[in-house]
Design a protein around this motif. Structure first.
Motif, mmCIF file in Angstrom:
data_model
loop_
_atom_site.group_PDB
_atom_site.id
_atom_site.type_symbol
_atom_site.label_atom_id
_atom_site.label_comp_id
_atom_site.label_asym_id
_atom_site.label_seq_id
_atom_site.Cartn_x
_atom_site.Cartn_y
_atom_site.Cartn_z
ATOM 1 N N UNK A 260 -11.719 0.991 2.211
ATOM 2 C CA UNK A 260 -10.413 1.404 1.695
ATOM 3 C C UNK A 260 -10.518 2.526 0.669
ATOM 4 N N UNK A 261 -11.683 3.183 0.575
ATOM 5 C CA UNK A 261 -11.779 4.242 -0.432
ATOM 6 C C UNK A 261 -11.114 5.524 0.083
ATOM 7 N N UNK B 148 5.022 -5.380 3.779
ATOM 8 C CA UNK B 148 5.112 -4.721 2.473
ATOM 9 C C UNK B 148 5.583 -3.266 2.640
ATOM 10 N N UNK B 149 4.984 -2.573 3.604
ATOM 11 C CA UNK B 149 5.332 -1.158 3.779
ATOM 12 C C UNK B 149 6.771 -1.018 4.265
ATOM 13 N N UNK B 150 7.158 -1.855 5.232
ATOM 14 C CA UNK B 150 8.501 -1.737 5.818
ATOM 15 C C UNK B 150 9.572 -1.993 4.766
ATOM 16 N N UNK C 142 0.857 -3.861 -7.319
ATOM 17 C CA UNK C 142 -0.284 -4.177 -6.459
ATOM 18 C C UNK C 142 -1.221 -5.187 -7.113
ATOM 19 N N UNK C 143 -0.758 -5.839 -8.170
ATOM 20 C CA UNK C 143 -1.614 -6.756 -8.902
ATOM 21 C C UNK C 143 -2.509 -5.973 -9.844
ATOM 22 N N UNK C 144 -3.515 -6.596 -10.355
ATOM 23 C CA UNK C 144 -4.439 -5.948 -11.294
ATOM 24 C C UNK C 144 -5.798 -6.631 -11.270
ATOM 25 N N UNK D 106 -4.146 -0.961 -1.380
ATOM 26 C CA UNK D 106 -3.269 -0.115 -2.201
ATOM 27 C C UNK D 106 -3.170 1.323 -1.679
ATOM 28 N N UNK D 107 -4.312 1.939 -1.467
ATOM 29 C CA UNK D 107 -4.292 3.343 -1.031
ATOM 30 C C UNK D 107 -3.662 3.483 0.351
ATOM 31 N N UNK D 108 -4.033 2.569 1.238
ATOM 32 C CA UNK D 108 -3.489 2.661 2.587
ATOM 33 C C UNK D 108 -1.974 2.399 2.559
ATOM 34 N N UNK D 109 -1.575 1.376 1.794
ATOM 35 C CA UNK D 109 -0.150 1.041 1.680
ATOM 36 C C UNK D 109 0.642 2.232 1.161
#
Ligand code: HEM
Length: 570
Positions: free
Chosen positions: A135-136, A376-378, A505-507, A515-518
């Protein structure tokens, strides 16, 4: 008569079972809200009279003036942390006491439950370290072209509606767009949900989130009598859903292997992990920060705890065994990478040896990516368009920015162009403030913990609630919090706010891995839509929105309708 006595005794026992704990917080000297039998403090949520967001916001308000407060989920004592400093302790500083979400799982009978959201302790850590590189930013650049394909398809699909100035249920269309997106990126399958609302992926997605579904029953048992989940062999999802996802992954893996196909998607990254190829393009800085946060998961776990974690995660497929092998024995690295500084191997390489990626394991991960990614995205995109339709000046300014940036990029929506759109970033951030997909974060206290500055000792197993929706709507941190105002996210305004008051996105180490993809799929989808179309409220729009109390992820009742037209000026 005898039957009546039996029923009476049973009812008395049930009453006792559900109320015996109710002095728990009082005895600990913790401020708490008075619970009601069978429901605890979550009656409105349990009876679907209020959404999770609103139900917990009521509790948050009632606990005003306190840094934390006790509540009950049915009969189980939970604690809500309201204060940002305390939240920082739970999510980051004292993560070694709160690394799990406390979701029961049974990886032997329920392969899909061996996923990143649910797994605990070392099993989670191993998996997270292994998956992080997928996911980087460099991997996002690779996936970008797939997301762009779906975004362009979305525009083509919506164009005829806009030409006719029709009303469109964007909640539904965007759920289908997000399903296409995530099934393409995670499963490597074109689900074609946009054009075929009855596609199998869409059907399964709906089944997972549908009210009254299997998931809700799972949740109910989880919080009342978790032991029953195992006893009745109740899985995270119904057999139909589990079988569908496991089969899609198996078929796709076989197909790719037989035909020697390599497609640049998440599945391919997982296949590489299966083959023990290190996908590590991991940003070293990020690696260091992450490892500092979680290293105590090694140091602090005592032997008993470690073996418990291991035995809990012992699977028929031998997934999470922490095995000493020739590569790491005596701290020497002999796996071809050569010994590193101090005789230690980089943690990523070490964990790659520990996590065995077989088909079930891959299925569990892509399934959770699907779940995490589509709803989430929709919803985030449709809430954003709704706010843009209400705030036309924001919509206009956003379109101007998109035009300006695109000019510099020869009219092409490149990855860099998207990154350059600062106002888009503020608009999305503000949307996620007002409508965070998950209204609360949850952690479980994994070993006894004294709340800093007090002598309150939390017992192992106590669930901790971090009410992100309530904090996002607290006027203490966001003035006039029900107003949509992207200006809150300029660098200057962000710096003025206390930390840990914005966490869509939480912590901490358990922050959303996607997160990045979303953000990429939400931003790109919004940018192409706002670039081409105008969005307005219409007869079918509900103002204010009516939120659905039966849904786990924030969602509306009756869709989200807006009128679409082609943009007026180019
Ligand atoms: C707008 C989009 C998204 C939002 C708002 C969102 C939000 C969240 C939140 C609030 C959490 C809990 C974090 C915590 O407990 O601290 C989470 C966890 C997670 N999310 Fe997302 N998410 C999004 C997209 C995605 C996507 C696209 C994926 C996968 C492709 C994903 C996969 C996950 C996973 C696997 C976890 C668990 C991480 C762990 O426990 O290590 N999410 N997400």
């Amino acid at each position: 008569m005898e039957l009546l006595v039996v029923i009476g005794v049973l009812l008395a026992w049930l009453y006792y079972y559900f109320t015996a704990n109710f002095n728990y917080w009082k005895e600990k000297g913790v401020p708490y809200l008075k619970p009601v039998p069978f429901f605890g403090n979550l009656m409105d949520i349990g009876l679907h009279r209020k959404t999770q967001a609103e139900g917990f916001r009521d509790i948050y308000k009632k606990l005003e003036g306190h840094m934390f407060g006790g509540i009950f989920q049915t009969r189980i004592p939970m604690i809500m942390f309201r204060d940002p400093e305390l939240i920082k302790h739970v999510l980051i500083k004292d993560f070694s006491h709160f690394h799990d979400r406390g979701m029961p799982h049974d990886v032997d009978n329920d392969p899909i439950s061996a996923n990143l959201v649910i797994l605990e302790g070392k099993a989670w850590k191993n998996l997270r370290l292994t998956l992080n590189p997928a996911f980087n930013s460099s991997k996002m650049r690779i996936l970008y072209h797939l997301v762009k394909e779906c975004a362009e398809d979305l525009c083509k699909y919506l164009d005829p509606y806009a030409q006719k100035g029709e009303m469109v249920d964007l909640r539904d269309v965007l759920a289908r767009y997000a399903t296409d997106n995530i099934s393409s990126c995670a499963f490597g399958v074109k689900s074609n949900s946009l054009r075929n609302p009855h596609s199998k992926f869409r059907e399964m997605g709906e089944k997972i989130i549908a009210p009254g579904s299997w998931t809700n029953m799972h949740r109910l048992f989880r919080y009342t009598v978790p032991g029953l989940l195992k006893f009745f062999n109740i899985k995270s999802f119904s057999n139909e859903v589990t079988d569908f996802f496991v089969n899609v992954v198996k078929e796709t893996l076989d197909y790719r292997e037989e035909n020697n196909i390599e497609r640049k998607d998440f599945l391919n990254l997982l296949i590489q992990l299966k083959k023990k190829i290190d996908i590590n393009q991991f940003d070293e800085f990020e690696d260091k920060i992450f490892n500092e946060d979680i290293q105590h998961l090694d140091e602090d776990d005592d032997e008993e705890e470690q073996s418990k974690i291991l035995s809990e995660n012992k699977t028929s497929i031998n997934n999470f065994q922490l095995k000493e092998n020739e590569h790491t024995k005596n701290g020497n690295v002999t796996n071809g990478h050569g010994p590193t500084e101090n005789g230690k191997v980089s943690s990523r390489k070490k964990w790659l040896d520990y996590v065995v990626f077989d088909e079930n394991m891959i299925a569990a991960q892509v399934c959770v990516f699907f779940l995490g990614g589509f709803e989430t995205a929709a919803t985030s995109m449709s809430f954003c368009l709704y706010e843009l339709a209400q705030n036309k000046d924001v919509q206009r300014r956003l379109r101007e920015e998109i035009d300006l940036v695109l000019k510099e990029h020869k009219g092409v929506f490149t990855y860099n162009a998207l990154e350059q759109m600062e106002y888009l970033d503020h608009v999305v951030a503000e949307t996620l403030r007002m409508y965070p997909s998950l209204p609360n974060l949850i952690r479980t206290c994994t070993k006894p913990y004294t709340i800093p500055g007090t002598n309150v000792l939390l017992e192992k197993g106590t669930p901790v609630i971090i009410p992100i929706y309530s904090i996002h709507r607290d006027p203490l941190y966001f003035s006039d919090p029900d107003r949509f105002d992207p200006e809150r996210f300029t660098e200057y305004n962000k710096e003025k706010r206390p930390q840990y008051t914005y966490m869509p996105f939480g912590e901490g180490p358990r922050i959303c891995i996607g997160l990045r993809f979303g953000l990429m799929q939400v931003k790109l989808g919004l940018a192409v839509l706002v670039h081409r179309f105008e969005f307005d409220l219409c007869e079918k729009s509900k103002v204010p929105l009516i939120m659905d109390p039966k849904k786990f992820v924030m969602n509306t009742i009756g869709g989200l309708w807006l009128r679409m037209t082609p943009r007026k000026v180019k």
